[in-house]
Scaffold this active site. Sequence first.
Site, mmCIF file in Angstrom:
data_model
loop_
_atom_site.group_PDB
_atom_site.id
_atom_site.type_symbol
_atom_site.label_atom_id
_atom_site.label_comp_id
_atom_site.label_asym_id
_atom_site.label_seq_id
_atom_site.Cartn_x
_atom_site.Cartn_y
_atom_site.Cartn_z
ATOM 1 N N ILE A 180 30.724 -67.635 30.886
ATOM 2 C CA ILE A 180 30.850 -67.842 29.447
ATOM 3 C C ILE A 180 29.820 -66.992 28.721
ATOM 4 O O ILE A 180 28.619 -67.080 28.992
ATOM 5 C CB ILE A 180 30.657 -69.328 29.099
ATOM 6 C CG1 ILE A 180 31.715 -70.170 29.822
ATOM 7 C CG2 ILE A 180 30.744 -69.554 27.593
ATOM 8 C CD1 ILE A 180 31.432 -71.652 29.810
ATOM 9 N N CYS A 181 30.296 -66.162 27.803
ATOM 10 C CA CYS A 181 29.425 -65.297 27.011
ATOM 11 C C CYS A 181 28.955 -66.078 25.794
ATOM 12 O O CYS A 181 29.632 -66.128 24.763
ATOM 13 C CB CYS A 181 30.192 -64.035 26.600
ATOM 14 S SG CYS A 181 29.239 -62.927 25.546
#
Length: 254
Positions: A180-181
Site C-alpha cells: 500500500i502506497c
Amino acid sequence: MTSRSKEKVAAAFRKLFRSPEKLDNDGAGPSGSPARRGILRRHRDGVSPAEAAAASLPASPAASTLVKKKAGGANEARERAAAVRTRRLMKELKEIQRLQNSRPDPLFTVELVNDNLFEWHVRLHQIDPESELASDLRELHIPHILLHLVFPENFPFAPPFMRVIEPRIEKGFVMEGGAICMELLTPRGWASAYTVEAVVMQFAASVVKGQGRVARAPPRPSCEFSRRRAEEAFRSVVKTHDKYGWVTPALSDG
C-alpha cells in the site's frame, strides 16, 4: 702492567659490555630468564618494556564490569521496548473488540494470526458505498477486504507493515504483492499516536480516492501476490516518494 694483566682487564671489559642479543642467546645473566627474553624481543620489535609488561596484564575488573553493564543495558532496553509494544497492542485490541461487539455492522473486524499478538488480520467490511470498488465487491459477492498487519519490535514508534491479501485490487494506491502506497505507513509519515483504527480508515479513504477496482483478469505470472513481493514494492515506492513527495490523501480525509 704485564701482558697477562692487560689480557685479564680486556676480558673483564668484554664481559661487561656484551650485547643483550648475546646474553639472550646463551642464557647468561638475568636476561637468560624467559620473561627477560620476551621483553627483549618486544623491545627489538619497537615495543617498550613498559608497554610489553602492561600488555601481559589481565583485563582490569573495572573494564569487565563496564562491558557487562553495557550488555545488560541493551537487554533492558529491548525488554522495555517489548513491554511497550505488548501493552499498546493489548489496549488497542481490547478497544477494537469492544467496538466490534457493540455494533451489529462494524466497519472492520480484527483477529490474531495464529494467536500472535504482533500479527493481525483485519477485515474491512465497509467503504464508501458510492465508489466503484464497493460496486465491484457487491457484484462479485466479496464480503470484505482482507488486510495483513505486522507490528515491528519498536512499535508504536515505528509503523506496522500492512498489505492487501484479498481480493486483488488494481489502482487505489495498491501495488504489487498488495503493498500500500501510503505515507502514514512510512517512518517519515508515522506518529506513535496513530492507532490501528486510524490506519485502517486512512486505507479505506485512500483506496477509494485512488479509484481502486477489483482486478478481473488473471494475474500475470510475474506479478507475484505475496508478502515478499509486497515488501519489495513498498521499499521501492518509499524511496521514490521520499525523493519526490507524497500525494496520497491526508489522514483527515479518512
